[in-house]
Design an enzyme around this catalytic site. Structure first.
Site, PDB file in Angstrom:
ATOM      1  CB  SER A  36      -3.710  -4.160   3.002  1.00 50.03           C
ATOM      2  OG  SER A  36      -4.081  -3.638   1.610  1.00 50.03           O
TER       3      SER A  36
ATOM      4  CG  ASP B 142      -9.880  -7.496   1.408  1.00 45.76           C
ATOM      5  OD1 ASP B 142     -10.280  -8.576   0.759  1.00 45.76           O
ATOM      6  OD2 ASP B 142     -10.089  -6.382   0.946  1.00 45.76           O
TER       7      ASP B 142
ATOM      8  CG  HIS C  22      -9.083  -2.996   1.922  1.00 46.46           C
ATOM      9  ND1 HIS C  22      -8.696  -4.191   1.653  1.00 46.46           N
ATOM     10  CD2 HIS C  22      -7.735  -2.502   2.168  1.00 46.46           C
ATOM     11  CE1 HIS C  22      -7.519  -4.315   1.552  1.00 46.46           C
ATOM     12  NE2 HIS C  22      -6.839  -3.165   1.695  1.00 46.46           N
TER      13      HIS C  22
END
Ligand SMILES: *[C@@H]1O[C@H](CO)[C@@H](O)[C@H](O)[C@H]1NC(C)=O
Ligand SMILES: *[C@@H]1O[C@H](CO)[C@@H](O)[C@H](O)[C@H]1NC(C)=O
Length: 499
Positions: free
Chosen positions: A168, A194, A279
């Site tokens: 992330s 991600d 995610h």
């Protein structure tokens, strides 16, 4: 099912972007800290980020402090081994997430390929409003770069032996570390799991993770579904190899309907787990590649998921396919390659990809819309009754190409049983059609004919042609099962045609 899903994406995006509205003022304390970090770029004494090293598989952690060589000894840092550093993302609750320990344990569980495993714990800077955490990624990037420079000077660790794994916002932290480190050489590898989308999508390469940031950059995109123009994971390619499992927008097993399964697994955290499921899938795909050496997922270069679903992209020629995860073939190229694959909903995630090409000869004027099933018999296993829907109706002499994925290894495919399923209804209609339409001079070939089925196996790159066992009766009839066996007719021609 659609609505709760939309709600979940909406929730994530609200949380992500709650403070990215214009007019948001920065905390003065933060501005101070930021400029200090910039000033002391070269001679950073203390870092906001805590660098932890894993001593062994038991996940015992030990803090390394910049410019304190004794902490390296205490923590058992071995400078002749590579360093893999895990970098977490934005935090809602101020706690380090459990996947970090799973990933560290997986990296430590490989005695044949020992590595130093570290974590960059920047939780105090990550547990902020999203927009502020985004700004903090640059500070943390500088601190990671400072740590690597110090390791180079003090214990001669080569930066080419450094692998940053960022999830992330951590993916962009890794990118900034790679660009702030300076000098002629780059960090060895960065993996972006991600990488965060909001405030990074569409920005210039220097403002996000990009292929320039390391000798090799790979990225796994798992939650790029858009809501109101925003997506949690970044959609655009940011690496040398960009993997889009299941198309990248959403992941199997992550729907709200699966909440009850998650409750059994995660108890009260089930809702949080469901919201971030897609995610975080990027992380679990990566961990899976470390835990299952013999079940590596192959991904294939393709322009989009639509072509991939037609089975058109299963080629490994000229480096067009690659392994997803830790064991990716590290090949640099000037342009990002986008790769697609299908995965299972849980570990082990690997599936087997097949392209099927069938050409029907339809001698009726109007389109036929039957449903078929195929049973695949391999040298190891048989998979029964895979449904095939061809979308539009079958019109004359059209070749259909489609992707079929199997969870298990059936070995080499040796026989296909092709069945026109359906329904007494269809059988009746068919009989009516047959009796009404005059077939002219060649009554034997009335209706729907299927001669050969061509197959390409992605994982083995094998191409095969299957012919009807009974060449005297090529016509398909409702509820009848036709057997196709391997044949080598026109194998050269079919090789050219199948791609
Ligand atoms: C460091 O790693 C090398 C290579 O695996 C090994 O030979 C050596 O014994 C290790 N050193 C220490 C102090 O563990
Ligand atoms: C379809 O193929 C059959 C047999 O090869 C041929 O006789 C027929 O003319 C073709 N129809 C069309 C519309 O191309």
């Amino acid at each position: 099912m659609g609505n709760p899903l939309r709600v979940s994406i909406f929730l994530v995006l609200c949380i992500f972007t709650q403070s990215s509205a214009p007019g948001q003022s920065l905390e003065p304390e933060l501005i101070g800290r930021r400029s200090r970090a910039v000033e002391t770029k070269k001679s950073l004494q203390e870092t906001e980020t805590r660098f932890l090293l894993f001593k062994d598989e038991t996940n015992k952690r030990c803090q390394i402090r910049l410019n304190h060589p004794d902490t390296l000894r205490e923590c058992g840092f071995n400078s002749s081994l590579p360093l893999v550093m895990i970098i977490h993302g934005w935090s809602v609750d101020g706690m380090l997430e459990s996947w970090i320990w799973q990933m560290a344990a997986a990296l430590k569980s490989r005695p044949a390929q020992p590595v130093n495993v570290g974590v960059a714990d920047w939780i105090t800077l990550a547990h902020r409003h999203y927009a502020i955490a985004v700004r903090n990624t640059r500070i943390v990037g500088q601190e990671v770069a400072a740590l690597i420079r110090w390791l180079e000077e003090s214990v001669q660790l080569s930066r080419s032996n450094v692998h940053l794994i960022g999830y992330s916002l951590g993916a962009h932290v890794s990118g900034f570390a790679g660009s702030y480190i300076g000098g002629r050489h780059k960090i060895g590898r960065i993996t972006g799991l991600d990488a965060a989308g909001p405030l990074f999508e569409g920005t210039s390469p220097s403002d996000r993770l990009s292929p320039d940031d390391a000798n090799f950059v790979d990225a796994i995109h798992t939650f790029t579904r858009e809501h109101m123009g925003l997506s949690v994971g970044i959609k655009q390619p940011v690496a040398h190899y960009d993997f889009y499992p299941n198309g990248g927008s959403f992941q199997p097993g992550c729907h709200f309907i699966e909440l009850y399964k998650h409750i059994a697994q995660h108890g009260l955290n089930a809702i949080a787990q469901t919201i971030k499921c897609a995610h975080e899938r990027s992380v679990h795909l990566f961990i899976d590649s470390l835990l299952h050496d013999h079940m590596q997922s192959t991904a294939y270069q393709c322009s989009d998921m639509d072509s991939f679903s037609q089975g058109l992209c299963l080629s490994c020629k000229k480096g067009r396919c690659n392994k997803l995860g830790y064991h990716v073939r590290q090949e640099r190229q000037s342009k990002s390659k986008t790769l697609f694959l299908v995965t299972r909903a849980q570990s082990p995630f690997r599936v087997y990809h097949y392209q099927f090409k069938i050409q029907f000869i339809n001698q009726i004027e109007k389109p036929v819309e039957p449903t078929f099933t195929m049973s695949l018999l391999g040298t190891k296993e048989e998979v029964k009754k895979i449904p095939i829907t061809l979308g539009e109706g079958i019109i004359s002499n059209k070749t259909y190409s489609f992707l079929i994925t199997l969870d298990l290894d059936i070995g080499e495919l040796i026989m296909i049983k092709f069945k026109w399923e359906n329904s007494a209804v269809w059988a009746n209609v068919w009989n009516t059609v047959q009796t009404i339409i005059p077939w002219g001079t060649e009554p034997r070939y009335s209706g729907l004919v299927l001669k050969t089925i061509r197959v390409k196996a992605g994982e083995t790159q094998q191409r095969m042609t299957f012919c009807s066992e009974n060449m005297d009766d090529l016509q398909l009839h409702p509820t009848q099962e036709k057997i196709f066996v391997k044949c080598e007719v026109n194998s050269k021609i079919s090789k050219q045609k199948i791609r």
